[in-house]
Each structure stands twice: as C-alpha cells, then as structure tokens.
Scaffold this motif. Structure first.
Motif, PDB file in Angstrom:
ATOM      1  N   TRP A  61      77.687  21.160  44.691  1.00  0.00           N
ATOM      2  CA  TRP A  61      77.589  20.900  46.138  1.00  0.00           C
ATOM      3  C   TRP A  61      76.138  21.043  46.602  1.00  0.00           C
ATOM      4  CZ3 TRP A  61      80.683  18.749  49.593  1.00  0.00           C
ATOM      5  CH2 TRP A  61      80.386  18.905  50.952  1.00  0.00           C
ATOM      6  N   ALA A  62      75.499  22.088  46.134  1.00  0.00           N
ATOM      7  CA  ALA A  62      74.084  22.307  46.511  1.00  0.00           C
ATOM      8  C   ALA A  62      73.223  21.141  46.028  1.00  0.00           C
ATOM      9  CB  ALA A  62      73.587  23.615  45.903  1.00  0.00           C
ATOM     10  N   SER A  63      73.578  20.586  44.864  1.00  0.00           N
ATOM     11  CA  SER A  63      72.819  19.450  44.339  1.00  0.00           C
ATOM     12  C   SER A  63      73.022  18.220  45.218  1.00  0.00           C
ATOM     13  CB  SER A  63      73.271  19.175  42.898  1.00  0.00           C
ATOM     14  OG  SER A  63      72.728  17.980  42.428  1.00  0.00           O
ATOM     15  N   PHE A  64      74.274  17.959  45.616  1.00  0.00           N
ATOM     16  CA  PHE A  64      74.560  16.768  46.432  1.00  0.00           C
ATOM     17  C   PHE A  64      74.011  16.893  47.853  1.00  0.00           C
ATOM     18  CE2 PHE A  64      77.663  15.679  43.125  1.00  0.00           C
ATOM     19  CZ  PHE A  64      77.394  14.327  43.020  1.00  0.00           C
ATOM     20  N   THR A  65      73.913  18.120  48.348  1.00  0.00           N
ATOM     21  CA  THR A  65      73.426  18.305  49.728  1.00  0.00           C
ATOM     22  C   THR A  65      71.929  18.623  49.758  1.00  0.00           C
ATOM     23  OG1 THR A  65      74.122  20.615  49.607  1.00  0.00           O
ATOM     24  CG2 THR A  65      75.664  19.058  50.624  1.00  0.00           C
ATOM     25  N   ASN A  66      71.258  18.486  48.615  1.00  0.00           N
ATOM     26  CA  ASN A  66      69.804  18.714  48.527  1.00  0.00           C
ATOM     27  C   ASN A  66      69.401  20.079  49.091  1.00  0.00           C
ATOM     28  OD1 ASN A  66      69.435  16.032  47.525  1.00  0.00           O
ATOM     29  ND2 ASN A  66      69.686  15.308  49.629  1.00  0.00           N
ATOM     30  N   ASP A  67      70.092  21.100  48.657  1.00  0.00           N
ATOM     31  CA  ASP A  67      69.802  22.454  49.142  1.00  0.00           C
ATOM     32  C   ASP A  67      68.670  23.057  48.299  1.00  0.00           C
ATOM     33  OD1 ASP A  67      69.730  25.021  50.007  1.00  0.00           O
ATOM     34  OD2 ASP A  67      71.862  25.458  49.684  1.00  0.00           O
ATOM     35  N   TYR A  68      67.453  22.824  48.725  1.00  0.00           N
ATOM     36  CA  TYR A  68      66.304  23.274  47.929  1.00  0.00           C
ATOM     37  C   TYR A  68      65.938  24.735  48.140  1.00  0.00           C
ATOM     38  CZ  TYR A  68      66.041  18.319  47.081  1.00  0.00           C
ATOM     39  OH  TYR A  68      66.365  17.041  46.725  1.00  0.00           O
ATOM     40  N   SER A  69      66.795  25.450  48.881  1.00  0.00           N
ATOM     41  CA  SER A  69      66.583  26.902  48.945  1.00  0.00           C
ATOM     42  C   SER A  69      67.027  27.526  47.615  1.00  0.00           C
ATOM     43  CB  SER A  69      67.370  27.508  50.104  1.00  0.00           C
ATOM     44  OG  SER A  69      68.754  27.325  49.893  1.00  0.00           O
ATOM     45  N   VAL A  70      67.863  26.802  46.872  1.00  0.00           N
ATOM     46  CA  VAL A  70      68.278  27.279  45.544  1.00  0.00           C
ATOM     47  C   VAL A  70      67.235  26.801  44.523  1.00  0.00           C
ATOM     48  CG1 VAL A  70      70.110  27.201  43.798  1.00  0.00           C
ATOM     49  CG2 VAL A  70      70.705  27.132  46.227  1.00  0.00           C
ATOM     50  N   ALA A  71      66.618  27.745  43.840  1.00  0.00           N
ATOM     51  CA  ALA A  71      65.515  27.407  42.925  1.00  0.00           C
ATOM     52  C   ALA A  71      65.954  26.401  41.862  1.00  0.00           C
ATOM     53  CB  ALA A  71      64.990  28.676  42.265  1.00  0.00           C
TER      54      ALA A  71
ATOM     55  N   GLN B 177      64.808  30.302  46.128  1.00  0.00           N
ATOM     56  CA  GLN B 177      63.412  29.901  45.984  1.00  0.00           C
ATOM     57  C   GLN B 177      62.572  30.600  47.063  1.00  0.00           C
ATOM     58  OE1 GLN B 177      62.022  28.114  43.665  1.00  0.00           O
ATOM     59  NE2 GLN B 177      59.997  27.966  44.579  1.00  0.00           N
ATOM     60  N   PRO B 178      61.588  31.379  46.655  1.00  0.00           N
ATOM     61  CA  PRO B 178      60.765  32.052  47.671  1.00  0.00           C
ATOM     62  C   PRO B 178      59.861  31.047  48.399  1.00  0.00           C
ATOM     63  CG  PRO B 178      59.923  32.503  45.472  1.00  0.00           C
ATOM     64  CD  PRO B 178      61.162  31.691  45.294  1.00  0.00           C
ATOM     65  N   GLY B 179      59.356  31.454  49.536  1.00  0.00           N
ATOM     66  CA  GLY B 179      58.424  30.603  50.283  1.00  0.00           C
ATOM     67  C   GLY B 179      59.139  29.624  51.194  1.00  0.00           C
ATOM     68  N   PRO B 180      58.375  28.749  51.834  1.00  0.00           N
ATOM     69  CA  PRO B 180      58.970  27.781  52.763  1.00  0.00           C
ATOM     70  C   PRO B 180      59.866  26.786  52.039  1.00  0.00           C
ATOM     71  CG  PRO B 180      56.640  27.320  52.427  1.00  0.00           C
ATOM     72  CD  PRO B 180      56.908  28.603  51.733  1.00  0.00           C
ATOM     73  N   LEU B 181      60.842  26.271  52.779  1.00  0.00           N
ATOM     74  CA  LEU B 181      61.808  25.344  52.195  1.00  0.00           C
ATOM     75  C   LEU B 181      61.143  24.013  51.841  1.00  0.00           C
ATOM     76  CD1 LEU B 181      64.886  25.256  51.625  1.00  0.00           C
ATOM     77  CD2 LEU B 181      65.149  24.105  53.820  1.00  0.00           C
ATOM     78  N   ALA B 182      61.307  23.585  50.601  1.00  0.00           N
ATOM     79  CA  ALA B 182      60.679  22.320  50.164  1.00  0.00           C
ATOM     80  C   ALA B 182      61.441  21.120  50.727  1.00  0.00           C
ATOM     81  CB  ALA B 182      60.679  22.269  48.642  1.00  0.00           C
ATOM     82  N   GLN B 183      60.732  20.029  50.986  1.00  0.00           N
ATOM     83  CA  GLN B 183      61.363  18.819  51.520  1.00  0.00           C
ATOM     84  C   GLN B 183      62.033  17.997  50.423  1.00  0.00           C
ATOM     85  OE1 GLN B 183      61.652  17.956  54.856  1.00  0.00           O
ATOM     86  NE2 GLN B 183      60.979  20.095  54.933  1.00  0.00           N
TER      87      GLN B 183
ATOM     88  N   ILE C 234      68.229  24.057  42.006  1.00  0.00           N
ATOM     89  CA  ILE C 234      68.358  22.707  42.575  1.00  0.00           C
ATOM     90  C   ILE C 234      66.972  22.111  42.809  1.00  0.00           C
ATOM     91  CG2 ILE C 234      69.251  21.384  44.546  1.00  0.00           C
ATOM     92  CD1 ILE C 234      71.398  22.519  42.643  1.00  0.00           C
ATOM     93  N   LEU C 235      66.059  22.943  43.281  1.00  0.00           N
ATOM     94  CA  LEU C 235      64.686  22.476  43.528  1.00  0.00           C
ATOM     95  C   LEU C 235      64.049  21.966  42.231  1.00  0.00           C
ATOM     96  CD1 LEU C 235      62.242  22.391  45.594  1.00  0.00           C
ATOM     97  CD2 LEU C 235      61.565  24.579  44.590  1.00  0.00           C
ATOM     98  N   GLN C 236      64.302  22.705  41.159  1.00  0.00           N
ATOM     99  CA  GLN C 236      63.624  22.378  39.892  1.00  0.00           C
ATOM    100  C   GLN C 236      64.285  21.240  39.109  1.00  0.00           C
ATOM    101  OE1 GLN C 236      63.661  26.253  38.199  1.00  0.00           O
ATOM    102  NE2 GLN C 236      62.048  26.971  39.587  1.00  0.00           N
ATOM    103  N   HIS C 237      65.528  20.923  39.424  1.00  0.00           N
ATOM    104  CA  HIS C 237      66.227  19.946  38.586  1.00  0.00           C
ATOM    105  C   HIS C 237      66.759  18.719  39.316  1.00  0.00           C
ATOM    106  CE1 HIS C 237      66.435  23.707  36.178  1.00  0.00           C
ATOM    107  NE2 HIS C 237      66.094  22.870  35.226  1.00  0.00           N
ATOM    108  N   THR C 238      66.520  18.605  40.596  1.00  0.00           N
ATOM    109  CA  THR C 238      66.996  17.410  41.307  1.00  0.00           C
ATOM    110  C   THR C 238      65.928  16.940  42.300  1.00  0.00           C
ATOM    111  OG1 THR C 238      67.987  18.586  43.168  1.00  0.00           O
ATOM    112  CG2 THR C 238      69.390  18.277  41.241  1.00  0.00           C
TER     113      THR C 238
END
Lengths: 106, 624
Positions: free
Chosen positions: B31-41, B121-127, B43-47
């Motif tokens: 779900w996090a992958s489909f909703t582009n939830d980049y607060s999860v490290a 994922q620490p820091g500001p939320l990535a786009q 998901i950020l690193q693999h999608t």
C-alpha cells in the motif's frame, strides 16, 4: 550492462592493452588500481588457492571415502553372509505384515 | 484437555496470529508503495512515482527488508497449511513444525531489529523516490522471487517431518509418504522460480544460463538430492534413514548461502553485501549456522541406532550404491556453492581483503562434479538392485558404449579437437566429454524404454508405441525418472554448447553490416523514445541468414530518470539450436556510430559465456 563505470574501465583496459603490456601486466595493473574485488575469481595465490582446492578435496573425499566405506561394510559382512535370511522363510511373516500395515496407514 | 494439548492449541493460535500480522505488514508495505509514501525509507529507496504498477507491487521483494518480510509471510502460510493438512497424523505435527518455528523466530527478529521494512526516513519528505533498480525492471522479476521463496520455504516442511520422525524414532518411511505431495508442489515452485530467474539473468546479466550454480541452484540441488533418494525407498528401507540424514545435511548447507544471497541479486539478503548487510545480521546468520553445525553430530550420534539401515548394501556395483554416490555428488555441488558464497567473507577475515567469487569459479569447479554426475546418471539405471553380475554389466553397457564411441568420433570429425584448440583446450575437453557421455546416457535411457516396451509387447501383443505408453503408465515413477534424466542430459548438452560461442564487438553506422557465424546483421536505423520512467535509444538491426531476412532485432539502451542509471535491454533471436544475442552499448561520442556486441550461441541457450573466461576481471556493474 548499463553500468555507469564500466565504459570508463573498459577504456582504461583498452589503453593498457594498446600500450603493449602483456595480459598479466594489464591484470596486475587493473587489480592494483581497483583492489582484488575487481577480479572475477580468486587467482592471487596463497589463501586464494583454498577456494579452488577445497571443493576438489571434498569431491575426492566424498567419492573415494564412500567407495572405501562401502568396501569395508562389505568385508565386515562377508563372514556372516551365510546367515542372510531367505525372504519368505526365515523372516517372521507376522512381523513383516505388521510393519507393512504400519507403514502404509496414513 | 491436557497441559501439552493446551500448549499445542496456544501454538496453533499463535501461528495464525503471526500469519495475520505478517499479512497486514506485507499489505501495508505494498500500500505504501502504491500511495508513494516516501516517509518509509524502504519505499523511498526502491520505488518512484512513475514506476509501472507491476513493479510497484514487486517492490515488496526488491530490497532486503521486503524480501525478508515476503519470506517470513510465505513460510508462515505454508507452515499453517502443513499444520492443518497433517493434524492427527504421525509423527506429531507440533513436533515436526518446531524447527520451522525456530527459523521463523529468527526471521521475525531480523525484521524487527536488523532490517525493519517500515523504518522512517529522517529529514524532510521527499517528492519522489530513488527508483527501482533497473535490473529488476524486467517482467520475470515480477514473479521469480515469490516462486523461489515458496520453493525455499516449502522444503522446510519435508525437512521438519524428517526431523520429527528422527527425533521420535518413528519407523520406516511414512514421513516421506506424508510429505510427498509437499515435495512435488515445492519442487514445482522451485523449478519455475529458477527457470524464470535463469532466463532473467541470461537476458539481463548475460551469464544466467548457469544460474543453477548460485545459491538458488544449490537449493535445487539439495532438493534434487533429497528427491533423488526417494525411488530407492521401495527397495531399501534403510534409504529412509539415509535420506533423513541427507535432508538434515542439505538443510545445513543451504541455510547460510540461501540467507546470504548472491551478489547478482539486488533483492537478496547478502552476507557479501556490506551495505545491505549489517555486521549484526552477518554475525546472527553465522552464529545460527554454527549452532546448527555443532548440534548435528550430537543429534546424529544420539539417533545413530535409529539411523542404521535395516538392510545392507550388498555390492559396490549396485543401484543402491549409485543412488548413494549420486546424492553425495549433489551434496558436494551444494558444498561448492556454499564455499563460493562464503569465501569472500573468509578471505576478508584471513587476508584482510575481500575477493570476488564469480561465474568463472563456479564454471570451473562445478564442471568436473557435473560430469561425474552425468556419468552416474548414465550408469545408475543400468545397474541392478542389490548386486549386478558381470554378465548383466556386459549386456546393459554394450549399446551405451558403442554410442559413446560413435559420438566421440563424430565430435572429433566435426572439429571438437581439444589437442589443437589452443587457449580453448579446457572448454573443448569438457565439451567432448559431455557430448560423449550424453550419447551414452541417452542411449541407456532409450534402451531401458525399448527393453521394457518389448516385454509389454510380448505380453499384450500391442504395437511398440502402445506398449511404451502402457509401460510408462504402469510405472510412472521409474519412467518419469528417466524422462528427468533425459532433461538433465539436454541441459548438459546446452552447457557444453558454450564451447562454440562466438562473440564480436563492433561499431555500426547506418547501412553497416557485420557477419557473426552464419548470421549477417544489417543496421537499418537508430531511434529514440521517452516515457516518464526512462528515456531509451535503440537500434534497428535486420538479421539475415543465407541471404534471407529472418527477423529484425531492436537492442535498447535505457536511462532511468529516478535512479539516474543507464541499463541495456538485450535483443534475442532464439531457436532450439542456437541464439543470437545482441547488446546495444550506445553511441560512440567520437564517431557517432553505435557500438554493438553480438554473441552467437550454439546448441541451446545455456551460456557458458567464454567472454568471462577470457576476461579474468569483472566490472563492478557487469554482473551485479
């Protein structure tokens, strides 16, 4: 494939080959520059030889060892070979039936 | 209900709760992958936002953390199914599933402390995310890992039952009958997974035909060794004990290399990959393995009376012996892969520097083992149970020996002459031996079919074809085994065909052509395309043979925008006899011409890839 570094590295290798260095010279230069992880297999000698010898030793031990083991078993058995039971005569039929029943009920 | 019954019921409910929790976790990650939830490290690193839907789903197993989660989920699913299917049977299912539960605890510890998939994922939320590894953006990779994982974890069930039977000293081979269906289904998953992975590696990495040399292939070899022991059971109950020991040893060998993954696998969990593999995790894997290794002799010693065969091997030249040798050789192959997987870690410990153990090592070390296996595949079915007389050997071996002699002569006449091959002597020696042995094994298999069918024909009066069908239907296990042997021989022939590979690298402009073996490649044009996920440029090459146009190939070079990584898509023209394999390496900025590498592979599409033999180095991204 698709590696951002491979084009540059291939270029370096081509330069070395063009400079007239023999294969071993290019290999030494390349592995000295990028470290042993650049080699596709452990070929530096020393402990690297263990990588090649160990599987061979295990292979030989497994085959020769098993052959020797079977021969020893057979030699041990030979004195009592005459005592080997003849199926249907010396085997206790009730025991056999019970075993078959046990092993086929599931 | 007794205390142990209550405890068992608690364990059952805990297993269900664990499965529900793992299912929810896996769903949450998807779900996090489909909703582009980049607060999860993870998901950020693999999608990334523009990733294809199928690859967003496959992101679940694209990294170490997700792979572990999928593994744990699949293991729990199969465990529950095994528990449900085996309730009330002997040996007690609770006891049998104790071992996989311990393994599951290990995985859950990893997921909670060493490789948490939901780390923030620490820091500001990535786009946007960093994107999925381009090597994994390939159709086979959407289905290969789950199939493989189901195969891996599925085999823990027969193993668990073997262990349960051993611990409870249950007589006979009943545990094998109970787990036979498990074994077959798991075997199917493992086979599909390895075939898909081999094809991916062949198309993407360029050396994947021998994917079987990797840890995944080793698990297949484990399984093969285990499965291979089963036909002997009808003849020697003692083999059941042998198989219990065998499965135990196989599991010990498979654990560290399976969990360590292979450097070619970005989704794997790597002992060899420090970035993905914290020291803690490595220590945990090795410690666990150490405990299991230490426990093995004690366990086997405790059960040595039970492990004793009721029957004895009566001769060194018997089918039982050939089974024993065959399984030992398969285990040796497993050990080789384990050794190759762990050697970089050992080397770092001993010499202070890590080495790479890649395709050349496995090709060279596993080839003699494979040839010995091929030899045993040929002679095994020709030997009689219990003992083989000299007369029987003479009768059964005449035809295969003639076939081998003929094939040897044909190969030499056709040009396979190791003594005059120069640098390629080793490859040609192995090819010559393989072709010669293969002819013997195939003849032995056909002789067996023919002999059996002749007997049936005499009994029934049917024609030879109908007699063969009847023969196979009467004894599916035996003749199915021969079909498997035939498949193995075909695989070996494919591998040996690598000695005839031709490789050529050439820059080509519009209208240029290049000859590769019997193929002529003609450069029609170059073009470009773009989509939100990647930019691509590709060449259009017409392929001719004997002056006749066969097909048009379009090898690509892609540039993935999110990960800022280039990647190539190989163009393949594949036939039963040979493959044409073209890589587009991009335009040369100096000449404006495109650089192509063509590989013409004879006899099957399994790739021994002499390019790797010729290059004693590997480039960091070429195979990873």
């Amino acid at each position: 494939m698709g590696c951002p570094d491979s084009d540059r590295m291939i270029g370096e290798l081509r330069q070395q080959v063009a400079s007239g260095l023999p294969d071993s010279g290019v290999l030494n230069w390349f592995s000295a520059k990028y470290g042993p992880t650049i080699l596709a297999a452990p070929i530096r000698g020393g402990f690297d030889n263990a990588a090649w010898i160990t599987p061979l030793a295990v292979f030989l031990l497994a085959t020769v060892g098993t052959g020797v083991l079977i021969s020893v078993w057979l030699k041990r058995r030979r004195p009592g070979a005459a005592l080997v039971s003849i199926p249907g005569h010396a085997v206790d039929n009730d025991d056999l039936r019970e075993r078959i029943r046990r092993e086929t009920q599931y | 209900m007794t205390a142990s019954g209550r405890l068992g019921e608690t364990a059952r409910r805990a297993g269900i709760a664990s499965f529900i929790a793992l299912s929810c976790s896996a769903f949450a990650l998807v779900w996090a992958s489909f909703t582009n939830d980049y607060s999860v490290a993870y998901i950020l690193q693999h999608t990334n936002r523009d990733l294809n839907t199928a690859y967003k789903f496959s992101a679940l197993w694209s990294g170490q953390e997700g792979s572990l989660l999928l593994w744990a989920w699949a293991a729990q699913l199969l465990r529950l199914r095994a528990a449900h299917a085996s309730q009330g049977r002997r040996p007690p299912v609770g006891l049998c599933l104790d071992h996989p539960c311990r393994v599951q605890v290990f995985f859950l510890l990893l997921l909670n402390f060493a490789a948490p998939p939901f780390a923030i994922q620490p820091g500001p939320l990535a786009q946007d995310g960093f994107g999925l590894n381009p090597l994994l953006q390939y159709p086979e990779m959407v289905i290969h890992p789950p199939m493989l994982y189901l195969g891996y974890v599925g085999f823990s069930v027969p193993f668990a039952f073997a262990l349960g039977a051993l611990m409870m000293r249950y007589p006979g081979e009943k545990w094998i009958h109970i787990t036979r269906r498990w074994t077959m289904v798991t075997w199917l998953f493992l086979t599909c997974g390895i075939i898909l992975g081999a094809h991916w590696a062949y198309s993407v990495l360029g050396w994947g035909g021998l994917l079987g040399v990797g840890p995944r292939g080793k698990r297949l070899a484990d399984a093969l060794a285990y499965r291979h022991g089963l036909p002997a059971l009808g003849h020697d109950a003692g083999e059941a004990r042998h198989d219990e020991g065998l499965e135990r040893v196989a599991d010990l060998l498979h654990l560290p290399s399976d969990y360590s993954g292979h450097p070619a696998y970005p989704f794997g969990t790597g002992l060899q990959r420090p970035r993905l593999c914290p020291v803690f995790y490595r220590r945990l894997v090795l410690r666990l393995h150490h405990h299991r290794l230490r426990g093995l002799p004690v366990h086997l010693l405790q059960q040595k009376d039970h492990l004793k065969s009721e029957n004895r091997l009566e001769s060194l030249v018997s089918r039982e012996s050939s089974f024993l040798f065959n399984n030992l050789i398969l285990l040796t192959a497993c050990f080789t892969v384990l050794w190759g997987t762990l050697f970089p870690v050992l080397s770092e410990y001993v010499q202070g520097s890590k080495v790479t153990v890649g395709a050349p090592f496995y090709n060279r070390v596993n080839l003699p083992i494979g040839l010995f296996l091929l030899f045993l595949t040929g002679i095994g079915p020709l030997l009689a149970w219990r003992s083989t007389s000299l007369r029987s050997i003479r009768r059964n071996f005449v035809m295969p020996c003639i076939a081998m002699a003929v094939m040897f002569a044909v190969c030499v006449i056709a040009g396979v002459r190791p003594w005059s091959a120069g640098d390629d002597m080793q490859a040609e020696i192995f090819s010559l031996i393989t072709f010669t042995l293969s002819a013997g094994v195939i003849t032995a298999i056909f002789t067996e079919f023919l002999r059996g069918a002749s007997v049936v024909r005499t009994q029934t009066g049917k024609n030879l074809f109908a007699s063969t069908v009847l023969l196979v239907r009467r004894n599916t296990r035996r003749y199915g085994g021969y079909v498997v042997h035939f498949g193995i021989v075909v695989m070996f022939i494919g591998i040996a065909g690598g000695a005839f590979n031709q490789s050529r690298e050439q820059e080509m402009g519009f209208g240029d052509s290049v000859q590769l073996g019997s193929y002529k490649l003609f450069c029609q044009s170059f073009t470009q395309d773009s989509n939100p996920n990647f930019d691509t440029e590709y060449a259009l090459l017409d392929v001719f043979r004997n002056g006749k146009k066969l097909t048009q190939l379009a090898p690509e070079r892609r540039f993935y925008i999110a990960s800022q990584t280039p990647s190539t898509m190989v163009a393949l023209h594949s036939t039963l006899i040979e493959d044409l394999y073209v890589i587009y390496e991009g335009k040369n900025p100096d000449t404006g011409k495109a650089d192509h590498q063509g590989l013409h592979q004879s006899i099957g599409e399994l790739d021994l890839d002499r390019r790797h033999h010729r290059r004693p180095w590997h480039l960091p991204c070429a195979g990873t």
